[in-house]
Design an enzyme around this catalytic site. Sequence first.
Site, mmCIF file in Angstrom:
data_model
loop_
_atom_site.group_PDB
_atom_site.id
_atom_site.type_symbol
_atom_site.label_atom_id
_atom_site.label_comp_id
_atom_site.label_asym_id
_atom_site.label_seq_id
_atom_site.Cartn_x
_atom_site.Cartn_y
_atom_site.Cartn_z
ATOM 1 C CB THR A 243 17.396 -6.901 13.459
ATOM 2 O OG1 THR A 243 18.087 -6.737 12.208
ATOM 3 C CG2 THR A 243 16.064 -7.594 13.238
ATOM 4 N N GLY B 16 6.575 -9.804 15.449
ATOM 5 C CA GLY B 16 5.796 -10.957 15.888
ATOM 6 C C GLY B 16 6.424 -11.694 17.064
ATOM 7 C CE LYS C 179 -20.301 8.053 42.333
ATOM 8 N NZ LYS C 179 -21.475 7.839 43.197
ATOM 9 C CB CYS D 227 -6.814 -15.630 17.508
ATOM 10 S SG CYS D 227 -5.248 -14.734 17.440
ATOM 11 C CB ILE E 110 17.472 -7.719 8.841
ATOM 12 C CG1 ILE E 110 18.446 -8.057 7.706
ATOM 13 C CG2 ILE E 110 16.628 -8.927 9.208
ATOM 14 C CD1 ILE E 110 19.358 -9.235 7.969
ATOM 15 C CE1 TYR E 111 12.500 -1.831 8.963
ATOM 16 C CE2 TYR E 111 13.285 -3.147 7.106
ATOM 17 C CZ TYR E 111 13.039 -1.916 7.687
ATOM 18 O OH TYR E 111 13.321 -0.768 7.001
ATOM 19 C CB ALA E 112 12.825 -9.193 13.971
ATOM 20 C CB SER F 216 -3.102 -14.226 5.631
ATOM 21 O OG SER F 216 -3.806 -13.173 6.230
ATOM 22 N NE ARG G 35 -2.664 -0.989 3.504
ATOM 23 C CZ ARG G 35 -2.695 -2.151 4.151
ATOM 24 N NH1 ARG G 35 -3.203 -3.210 3.558
ATOM 25 N NH2 ARG G 35 -2.230 -2.262 5.377
HETATM 26 P P1 FAD Z 1 2.759 -16.642 13.083
HETATM 27 O O1 FAD Z 1 1.430 -16.012 12.928
HETATM 28 O O2 FAD Z 1 2.834 -17.963 13.764
HETATM 29 O O3 FAD Z 1 3.422 -16.779 11.662
HETATM 30 C C1 FAD Z 1 4.716 -17.266 11.488
HETATM 31 C C2 FAD Z 1 4.791 -18.045 10.206
HETATM 32 O O4 FAD Z 1 6.151 -18.120 9.808
HETATM 33 C C3 FAD Z 1 4.328 -19.489 10.354
HETATM 34 O O5 FAD Z 1 3.259 -19.766 9.478
HETATM 35 C C4 FAD Z 1 5.560 -20.312 10.004
HETATM 36 O O6 FAD Z 1 5.253 -21.498 9.276
HETATM 37 C C5 FAD Z 1 6.362 -19.353 9.156
HETATM 38 N N1 FAD Z 1 7.811 -19.606 9.154
HETATM 39 C C6 FAD Z 1 8.602 -19.808 10.239
HETATM 40 N N2 FAD Z 1 9.888 -19.967 9.859
HETATM 41 C C7 FAD Z 1 9.907 -19.877 8.514
HETATM 42 C C8 FAD Z 1 10.942 -19.970 7.544
HETATM 43 N N3 FAD Z 1 12.201 -20.171 7.901
HETATM 44 N N4 FAD Z 1 10.614 -19.853 6.238
HETATM 45 C C9 FAD Z 1 9.329 -19.626 5.866
HETATM 46 N N5 FAD Z 1 8.306 -19.542 6.749
HETATM 47 C C10 FAD Z 1 8.596 -19.648 8.052
HETATM 48 N N6 FAD Z 1 -3.005 -13.889 20.238
HETATM 49 C C11 FAD Z 1 -3.885 -12.965 20.670
HETATM 50 O O7 FAD Z 1 -3.497 -11.800 20.814
HETATM 51 N N7 FAD Z 1 -5.172 -13.291 20.956
HETATM 52 C C12 FAD Z 1 -5.638 -14.546 20.813
HETATM 53 O O8 FAD Z 1 -6.823 -14.819 21.055
HETATM 54 C C13 FAD Z 1 -4.749 -15.548 20.384
HETATM 55 N N8 FAD Z 1 -5.148 -16.816 20.243
HETATM 56 C C14 FAD Z 1 -4.290 -17.748 19.784
HETATM 57 C C15 FAD Z 1 -4.742 -19.039 19.616
HETATM 58 C C16 FAD Z 1 -3.892 -20.015 19.126
HETATM 59 C C17 FAD Z 1 -4.373 -21.407 18.980
HETATM 60 C C18 FAD Z 1 -2.561 -19.665 18.760
HETATM 61 C C19 FAD Z 1 -1.637 -20.694 18.209
HETATM 62 C C20 FAD Z 1 -2.098 -18.388 18.930
HETATM 63 C C21 FAD Z 1 -2.962 -17.416 19.438
HETATM 64 N N9 FAD Z 1 -2.535 -16.100 19.625
HETATM 65 C C22 FAD Z 1 -3.412 -15.160 20.087
HETATM 66 C C23 FAD Z 1 -1.136 -15.707 19.348
HETATM 67 C C24 FAD Z 1 -0.987 -15.142 17.951
HETATM 68 O O9 FAD Z 1 -1.564 -15.995 17.024
HETATM 69 C C25 FAD Z 1 0.492 -14.942 17.666
HETATM 70 O O10 FAD Z 1 1.015 -14.057 18.614
HETATM 71 C C26 FAD Z 1 0.723 -14.376 16.266
HETATM 72 O O11 FAD Z 1 0.221 -15.238 15.306
HETATM 73 C C27 FAD Z 1 2.214 -14.169 16.036
HETATM 74 O O12 FAD Z 1 2.423 -13.739 14.741
HETATM 75 P P2 FAD Z 1 3.773 -14.090 13.956
HETATM 76 O O13 FAD Z 1 3.643 -13.478 12.618
HETATM 77 O O14 FAD Z 1 4.917 -13.768 14.809
HETATM 78 O O15 FAD Z 1 3.752 -15.675 13.868
#
Ligand code: FAD
Length: 555
Positions: A281, A290, A443, A47, A286-288, A43, A26
């Site tokens: 980072t 999640g 209140k 949750c 490089i960013y990080a 995507s 975007r």
């Molecule tokens: P993810 O969304 O897990 O995405 C990371 C992705 O990176 C994965 O698909 C993985 O396969 C991929 N990946 C990893 N390494 C590599 C690689 N080397 N090459 C290519 N791909 C790679 N949070 C809330 O705030 N509220 C909630 O209600 C809630 N409920 C949850 C319920 C469940 C069952 C789970 C599992 C989590 C829940 N969470 C909740 C937490 C939330 O889902 C995570 O905090 C969030 O998804 C983190 O985002 P992320 O992008 O860091 O990781």
Amino acid sequence: MSMVSPTIVIVGGVAGGASAATRARRMNEQAEIVLFEKDEYVSFANCGLPYHIGEEIPDRNDLLVATPEFLAQRFRIDVRVKQEVLSIDRDRKVVTVRKAGGSDETYEQSYDKLILAPGASPVVPPLEGVDAANVLTLRNLNDTDRIKAIVDRDATKRALVVGAGFIGLEMVEQLVQRKIATTLVELQSQVLPLLDPEMAKPIEQELLRHDVTVCTGAGLDRIIADEHGVAFAAVLDDGTRIETDLVILGIGVRPNVSLAKEAGLEIGASGGIATNDSMQTSDDDIYAVGDAAEYPYAPGDTRMRIALAGPANRAGRLAGEHAATGQCAKMSAVMGTSIVRVFGISAAMTGLTSGLATRMKREARSVTIVSKHHAGYFPGAEMMTLKLLYASEDGTILGAQIVGGEGVDKRVDVIATAMHFEGTVCDLAGVDLAYAPPFGSAKDPVHLAAFVAGNQLDGIENLTDADSNLEGIQVVDVRTAAEVQKASLKGVDNVIHIPVDELREHLDELDRSRETIVSCAVGARGHIASRILKQNGFDVSNLSGGATVRDRVFD
Ligand code: FAD
């Protein structure tokens, strides 16, 4: 590279990664955006996974927020699923990727900007039997399919959930809704160990009300599987044996930091990839974001890993913008604002708990109020308990925990918002909230908590924590005789009973020279009693949350 059309490579295609990719597009139509996801789906709604297993979200397709085709069509993102990024060469600015299709073939992809959003992996303890086919963790859609297939079988009658954190509790609720007899095991002495014990107690009671077997203070020792590798029982470290058809491990996650570590990026003290306020980072390109990254953490004034979806989405959006344009707003401090529903009640928190404040050596005072979520005279009012923590020196709000029926979500968000703006309890007492009887009270519970804290801060009222040792103290219970008869104040001998409305006539029966604590059901009448006694020369304090909260501690 050209900043006009940078090549932005993203590792991980779910919460953080997909947010980064779409924001980058975007902000920059010219950028080349390549998104790698090692699994099949991008995507998806992590949750929502427990709720599909429980069939509250019946249609699996509803979990797929965006498909690779959608991301390609609408955002022109080159989504490469089933392709794992294996390593980063920072000097040459390339990543090595394993091709899809199960072979060991690899190729290189160059980048100008790289965004790491690899998430976290569920912890699997190295115990006997954990590799059995029906011992599972829940992180993605494949896990969901596996668990749901077992739950859907008629033969599945019993389940064991290990770990009483958010995911464990959500799974318990959904399994019970699927009519599966469920046992919950938690190593700590309470469910939801993130909360202070007295705040977690109502959740445990709600689980018991729904026939969940709750084993706290017990760890999983081993799992017993049959000759086909199917688990049928688990043994706890206190020797308890639990027969089961399914085991779900929900004992936490480990950040996926190996890519970053091997590339020599700095890892922070909390174990996540170290970042600055633009989510860069130790390498500017490089960013990080999640679960694998660290964020600024508000009440502790430090940096922390917070494995929640909100921060992952917001940080992803910022990193995507920065990678695409060279600038973005600062990542706001996170406070771990979170909520879980367990059958009819919810528990929510933001910022520090008393336990966390102690561990972080942060001086904090707390007040606990028990109040209805909307006007008591309007039908359907439900109770909530709200514990508010604030800094003793200036009243800055440090955290809140809320447990109760309706309206918990709204209160935690109001307090989180006040904390975002570094508000004090005095600010919170003055927040102008919407009110009509079906929604709240003139209140509101957040006001009441702030009033009580303000009174404490201003020396108008002293408060004593509900779990305090009251031995040797003159304790006056100001509830009615009927209330006291029903349930006496737990953990105290020799309580003097004088209902609040008779207190003024009985002052001479009390010893002014002794430290005095007043208690009622929830703290409201105790406040009036403490004001009467204080103005009559007593050194008096009110028991925070009254008998309701103390009973939970001494249950
Ligand atoms: P993810 O969304 O897990 O995405 C990371 C992705 O990176 C994965 O698909 C993985 O396969 C991929 N990946 C990893 N390494 C590599 C690689 N080397 N090459 C290519 N791909 C790679 N949070 C809330 O705030 N509220 C909630 O209600 C809630 N409920 C949850 C319920 C469940 C069952 C789970 C599992 C989590 C829940 N969470 C909740 C937490 C939330 O889902 C995570 O905090 C969030 O998804 C983190 O985002 P992320 O992008 O860091 O990781």
